[in-house]
Design a protein around this motif. Structure first.
Motif, PDB file in Angstrom:
ATOM      1  N   LYS A 181       0.809  -1.220   0.000  1.00 42.83           N
ATOM      2  CA  LYS A 181       0.000   0.000   0.000  1.00 42.83           C
ATOM      3  C   LYS A 181       0.849   1.280   0.000  1.00 42.83           C
ATOM      4  O   LYS A 181       0.452   2.290  -0.566  1.00 42.83           O
ATOM      5  CB  LYS A 181      -0.932   0.010   1.214  1.00 42.83           C
ATOM      6  CG  LYS A 181      -2.059  -1.011   1.132  1.00 42.83           C
ATOM      7  CD  LYS A 181      -2.967  -0.905   2.341  1.00 42.83           C
ATOM      8  CE  LYS A 181      -4.200  -1.790   2.182  1.00 42.83           C
ATOM      9  NZ  LYS A 181      -3.849  -3.211   2.017  1.00 42.83           N
ATOM     10  N   GLU A 182       2.003   1.230   0.654  1.00 39.43           N
ATOM     11  CA  GLU A 182       2.876   2.406   0.705  1.00 39.43           C
ATOM     12  C   GLU A 182       4.305   1.989   0.368  1.00 39.43           C
ATOM     13  O   GLU A 182       4.860   1.094   1.002  1.00 39.43           O
ATOM     14  CB  GLU A 182       2.838   3.067   2.078  1.00 39.43           C
ATOM     15  CG  GLU A 182       3.736   4.305   2.181  1.00 39.43           C
ATOM     16  CD  GLU A 182       3.612   5.020   3.512  1.00 39.43           C
ATOM     17  OE1 GLU A 182       4.382   5.981   3.746  1.00 39.43           O
ATOM     18  OE2 GLU A 182       2.741   4.630   4.324  1.00 39.43           O
ATOM     19  N   SER A 241      -2.714  -1.612  -5.875  1.00 39.70           N
ATOM     20  CA  SER A 241      -2.951  -1.546  -4.430  1.00 39.70           C
ATOM     21  C   SER A 241      -2.292  -0.328  -3.795  1.00 39.70           C
ATOM     22  O   SER A 241      -2.578   0.008  -2.643  1.00 39.70           O
ATOM     23  CB  SER A 241      -2.416  -2.815  -3.756  1.00 39.70           C
ATOM     24  OG  SER A 241      -1.012  -2.947  -3.967  1.00 39.70           O
ATOM     25  N   HIS A 274      -1.364   3.105  -2.307  1.00 34.28           N
ATOM     26  CA  HIS A 274      -2.036   4.307  -1.813  1.00 34.28           C
ATOM     27  C   HIS A 274      -1.064   5.480  -1.717  1.00 34.28           C
ATOM     28  O   HIS A 274      -1.455   6.626  -1.959  1.00 34.28           O
ATOM     29  CB  HIS A 274      -2.652   4.049  -0.434  1.00 34.28           C
ATOM     30  CG  HIS A 274      -3.854   3.159  -0.476  1.00 34.28           C
ATOM     31  ND1 HIS A 274      -4.641   2.922   0.633  1.00 34.28           N
ATOM     32  CD2 HIS A 274      -4.415   2.457  -1.477  1.00 34.28           C
ATOM     33  CE1 HIS A 274      -5.626   2.104   0.324  1.00 34.28           C
ATOM     34  NE2 HIS A 274      -5.505   1.805  -0.953  1.00 34.28           N
ATOM     35  N   ASN A 275       0.184   5.180  -1.342  1.00 35.07           N
ATOM     36  CA  ASN A 275       1.196   6.225  -1.162  1.00 35.07           C
ATOM     37  C   ASN A 275       2.485   5.809  -1.872  1.00 35.07           C
ATOM     38  O   ASN A 275       2.957   4.687  -1.690  1.00 35.07           O
ATOM     39  CB  ASN A 275       1.487   6.466   0.323  1.00 35.07           C
ATOM     40  CG  ASN A 275       0.238   6.781   1.124  1.00 35.07           C
ATOM     41  OD1 ASN A 275      -0.474   7.721   0.828  1.00 35.07           O
ATOM     42  ND2 ASN A 275      -0.036   5.963   2.127  1.00 35.07           N
ATOM     43  N   ASN A 319      -5.839   3.701  -7.076  1.00 34.13           N
ATOM     44  CA  ASN A 319      -6.011   3.891  -5.633  1.00 34.13           C
ATOM     45  C   ASN A 319      -4.982   4.828  -5.017  1.00 34.13           C
ATOM     46  O   ASN A 319      -4.975   5.014  -3.803  1.00 34.13           O
ATOM     47  CB  ASN A 319      -5.951   2.535  -4.921  1.00 34.13           C
ATOM     48  CG  ASN A 319      -7.161   1.672  -5.209  1.00 34.13           C
ATOM     49  OD1 ASN A 319      -8.291   2.098  -5.005  1.00 34.13           O
ATOM     50  ND2 ASN A 319      -6.940   0.470  -5.709  1.00 34.13           N
ATOM     51  N   LEU A 320      -4.117   5.421  -5.837  1.00 35.89           N
ATOM     52  CA  LEU A 320      -3.054   6.269  -5.310  1.00 35.89           C
ATOM     53  C   LEU A 320      -3.631   7.571  -4.747  1.00 35.89           C
ATOM     54  O   LEU A 320      -4.363   8.290  -5.420  1.00 35.89           O
ATOM     55  CB  LEU A 320      -2.047   6.602  -6.416  1.00 35.89           C
ATOM     56  CG  LEU A 320      -0.728   7.224  -5.935  1.00 35.89           C
ATOM     57  CD1 LEU A 320       0.068   6.216  -5.121  1.00 35.89           C
ATOM     58  CD2 LEU A 320       0.092   7.725  -7.111  1.00 35.89           C
ATOM     59  N   LYS A 321      -3.262   7.875  -3.486  1.00 34.27           N
ATOM     60  CA  LYS A 321      -3.756   9.088  -2.829  1.00 34.27           C
ATOM     61  C   LYS A 321      -2.654  10.098  -2.543  1.00 34.27           C
ATOM     62  O   LYS A 321      -2.939  11.287  -2.372  1.00 34.27           O
ATOM     63  CB  LYS A 321      -4.450   8.715  -1.515  1.00 34.27           C
ATOM     64  CG  LYS A 321      -5.732   7.913  -1.703  1.00 34.27           C
ATOM     65  CD  LYS A 321      -6.431   7.675  -0.376  1.00 34.27           C
ATOM     66  CE  LYS A 321      -7.744   6.925  -0.585  1.00 34.27           C
ATOM     67  NZ  LYS A 321      -8.457   6.714   0.711  1.00 34.27           N
ATOM     68  N   CYS A 362      -4.628   9.245 -12.015  1.00 39.74           N
ATOM     69  CA  CYS A 362      -4.689   8.967 -10.572  1.00 39.74           C
ATOM     70  C   CYS A 362      -5.953   9.635 -10.037  1.00 39.74           C
ATOM     71  O   CYS A 362      -5.893  10.721  -9.445  1.00 39.74           O
ATOM     72  CB  CYS A 362      -3.455   9.503  -9.853  1.00 39.74           C
ATOM     73  SG  CYS A 362      -1.891   8.825 -10.426  1.00 39.74           S
TER      74      CYS A 362
END
Length: 335
Positions: A132-133, A156, A158-159, A178-180, A201
């Protein structure tokens, strides 16, 4: 005092019956303890008791940096790199739980060998574990580490934070759906590739760009972007469809002499007006003197046509020897 055989036996039984407090700590307590330990110390907890033997196998956050290597080994360039690579391999091989965050940094470790094939292999493995990161700070002598194409298929994430890397997305890149959060520091990327990546994104909320090479005109298209920070040398910056943007931090040098800069044309609209166009929700703005000079280019209004009603924090670096910057600052204060 002398104890009888029966009393000695009773005392031994009592001692044996006392609970092992380290072994039977609640799960959330041991998880909290492990989260504060460098991976090298977390592995050492396996000798505490049988219940602790495999605790580190399920650490969700893995940080692999100088703290993982002994002081003696870190002083020997011939030892540190293979030792470090083997240690990362060992950790990933034994790890059995989900990996939420993986950070690799070899910047302050000696050694001139190449870790490229190792890092490529770790990234491919992490993608399979639904990372995720991901934080990569890969120092390679006289070159940047090129991010492998497989990473661009990781949905997957996120960061993503990259340093000393070269970004070259494949032509068939679809999206980081899903990248935030995206943080690029001393990264090289092509202008068109960057804009295409950002536009794909859809959930991106936070972006930080520091000394990104290959970008001239910064064009941001991100409908969910809420935080934006930039530092470096550019010709201009525009925001498109960023109505959620609330925090902007700009400490950059802008080339106002560039032929491509539209503000050089006589009588053109102010960069200030263009910058604040469609920024209804901006709450915090921090800009350096060089960017204030960029905003001052063009015909300045007395105040903005739409007031910044949500702006609660404003930080300006003003060159008081430059009248255009002073007038731009006054326009902002009136608005």
């Amino acid at each position: 005092m002398h104890l009888s055989k029966k009393e000695r036996k009773r005392t031994k039984s009592t001692l044996d019956a006392e609970p092992d407090r380290i072994s039977w700590l609640p799960g959330h307590v041991t998880d909290q303890i492990m989260s504060y330990l460098p991976i090298r110390d977390a592995v050492r907890t396996s000798v505490l008791s049988r219940n602790w033997r495999k605790k580190w196998y399920t650490l969700p956050n893995l940080v692999l940096d100088r703290q993982c290597v002994s002081a003696e080994a870190s002083q020997d360039p011939l030892v540190i790199e293979p030792k470090f690579s083997k240690m990362v391999d060992h950790v990933l091989l034994l790890h059995s739980g989900p990996i939420n965050m993986f950070k690799f940094c070899n910047y302050d470790l000696p050694g001139e060998g190449s870790l490229v094939s190792d890092v490529d292999r770790w990234i491919l493995y992490l993608i399979g574990r639904s990372i995720k990161e991901l934080v990569l700070e890969v120092w390679i002598e006289e070159e940047y580490y090129q991010i492998p194409w497989c990473l661009f298929s990781c949905q997957s994430l996120h960061n993503l934070k990259l340093r000393w890397c070269w970004l070259k997305p494949p032509m068939v890149f679809e999206s980081f759906r899903n990248l935030k959060s995206l943080d690029l520091n001393l990264v090289t990327v092509d202008q068109d590739a960057f804009e295409n990546m950002i536009s794909k994104c859809p959930l991106l909320e936070k972006m930080k760009l520091t000394e990104v090479d290959g970008l001239t005109q910064i064009n941001i298209h991100a409908p969910n972007l809420k935080f934006f920070e930039i530092e470096g040398l550019f010709e201009g910056i525009t925001f498109d469809n960023t109505f959620q943007l609330a925090t902007i931090v700009i400490d950059s040098w802008f080339d106002l002499t560039s032929e491509s800069n539209p503000s050089r044309s006589p009588g053109c609209s102010s960069n200030l007006l263009k910058f604040f166009d469609h920024r209804p929700h901006i709450q915090s703005l921090e800009i350096g003197s060089y960017f204030l000079k960029y905003l001052a280019a063009g015909v300045l209004p007395v105040k903005l046509p739409t007031p910044c009603i949500d702006l609660s924090f404003l930080s300006l670096s003003v060159n008081f020897d430059n009248m255009a910057e002073i007038l731009t600052a006054l326009c902002l204060l009136r608005s």
